[in-house]
Design a protein around this motif. Structure first.
Motif, PDB file in Angstrom:
ATOM      1  N   ALA A 150       0.837  -1.206   0.000  1.00 18.80           N
ATOM      2  CA  ALA A 150       0.000   0.000   0.000  1.00 18.80           C
ATOM      3  C   ALA A 150       0.867   1.249   0.000  1.00 18.80           C
ATOM      4  N   GLY A 151       0.365   2.277  -0.647  1.00 24.04           N
ATOM      5  CA  GLY A 151       1.048   3.560  -0.698  1.00 24.04           C
ATOM      6  C   GLY A 151       0.349   4.599   0.164  1.00 24.04           C
ATOM      7  N   LYS A 152       0.841   5.797   0.075  1.00 26.50           N
ATOM      8  CA  LYS A 152       0.318   6.911   0.882  1.00 26.50           C
ATOM      9  C   LYS A 152      -1.185   7.121   0.650  1.00 26.50           C
ATOM     10  N   HIS A 153      -1.603   7.049  -0.593  1.00 29.90           N
ATOM     11  CA  HIS A 153      -3.014   7.259  -0.933  1.00 29.90           C
ATOM     12  C   HIS A 153      -3.903   6.183  -0.293  1.00 29.90           C
ATOM     13  N   ASP A 154      -3.418   4.944  -0.268  1.00 31.36           N
ATOM     14  CA  ASP A 154      -4.185   3.844   0.322  1.00 31.36           C
ATOM     15  C   ASP A 154      -4.368   4.044   1.822  1.00 31.36           C
ATOM     16  N   PHE A 155      -3.315   4.490   2.497  1.00 33.81           N
ATOM     17  CA  PHE A 155      -3.411   4.748   3.932  1.00 33.81           C
ATOM     18  C   PHE A 155      -4.386   5.885   4.211  1.00 33.81           C
ATOM     19  N   ALA A 156      -4.373   6.888   3.347  1.00 32.38           N
ATOM     20  CA  ALA A 156      -5.297   8.019   3.519  1.00 32.38           C
ATOM     21  C   ALA A 156      -6.747   7.563   3.345  1.00 32.38           C
ATOM     22  N   LEU A 157      -6.996   6.711   2.353  1.00 33.41           N
ATOM     23  CA  LEU A 157      -8.352   6.171   2.149  1.00 33.41           C
ATOM     24  C   LEU A 157      -8.818   5.375   3.361  1.00 33.41           C
ATOM     25  N   LEU A 158      -7.959   4.510   3.861  1.00 35.24           N
ATOM     26  CA  LEU A 158      -8.301   3.691   5.026  1.00 35.24           C
ATOM     27  C   LEU A 158      -8.548   4.570   6.246  1.00 35.24           C
ATOM     28  N   ASP A 159      -7.670   5.525   6.474  1.00 37.17           N
ATOM     29  CA  ASP A 159      -7.820   6.419   7.617  1.00 37.17           C
ATOM     30  C   ASP A 159      -9.135   7.189   7.545  1.00 37.17           C
TER      31      ASP A 159
ATOM     32  N   THR B 270      -9.661   0.410  -0.032  1.00 40.54           N
ATOM     33  CA  THR B 270      -8.326   0.705  -0.550  1.00 40.54           C
ATOM     34  C   THR B 270      -8.032  -0.075  -1.832  1.00 40.54           C
ATOM     35  N   GLY B 271      -8.710  -1.186  -2.036  1.00 39.48           N
ATOM     36  CA  GLY B 271      -8.442  -2.021  -3.203  1.00 39.48           C
ATOM     37  C   GLY B 271      -7.184  -2.858  -3.059  1.00 39.48           C
ATOM     38  N   LYS B 272      -6.553  -2.826  -1.897  1.00 40.28           N
ATOM     39  CA  LYS B 272      -5.331  -3.592  -1.639  1.00 40.28           C
ATOM     40  C   LYS B 272      -5.675  -4.849  -0.853  1.00 40.28           C
ATOM     41  N   LYS B 273      -4.762  -5.801  -0.861  1.00 37.01           N
ATOM     42  CA  LYS B 273      -4.934  -6.979  -0.016  1.00 37.01           C
ATOM     43  C   LYS B 273      -4.764  -6.538   1.428  1.00 37.01           C
TER      44      LYS B 273
END
Length: 89
Positions: A13-22, A75-78
């Motif tokens: 996961a990248g910065k954008h993924d963490f922001a979405l999750l948060d 996030t669309g990530k695993k």
């Protein structure tokens, strides 16, 4: 009032993924216990990063699990996660 602790692992996961999750978790009144380093570049990824969030409320454990699962799926990530309930907090 029970305290729930959610440990969420995002893979690659990248910065954008963490922001979405948060954002998704905070919209459901979860508070971060820890956050990843702010030095992640926009397109940089890590194999796996664990985030910890807390939530208080008179909810069933399955309700909290659903909230976490839905937030991580955005996030669309695993991902993988655990949710623990402390009744005496």
């Amino acid at each position: 009032m029970p305290l729930f602790s959610a440990n969420i692992v995002l893979h690659y996961a990248g910065k954008h993924d963490f922001a979405l999750l948060d954002e998704a978790l905070r919209s459901n009144h979860f508070l971060p216990e820890n956050v990843p380093n702010g030095d992640l570049a926009e397109n940089q990824t890590r194999e796996a990063t664990t985030l910890q969030y807390l939530k208080r409320g008179n909810l069933a454990l399955l309700e909290v699990i659903e909230l976490v699962k839905n937030a991580a799926a955005k996030t669309g990530k695993k991902f993988s996660f655990t949710v623990l309930k402390n009744r005496y907090e």
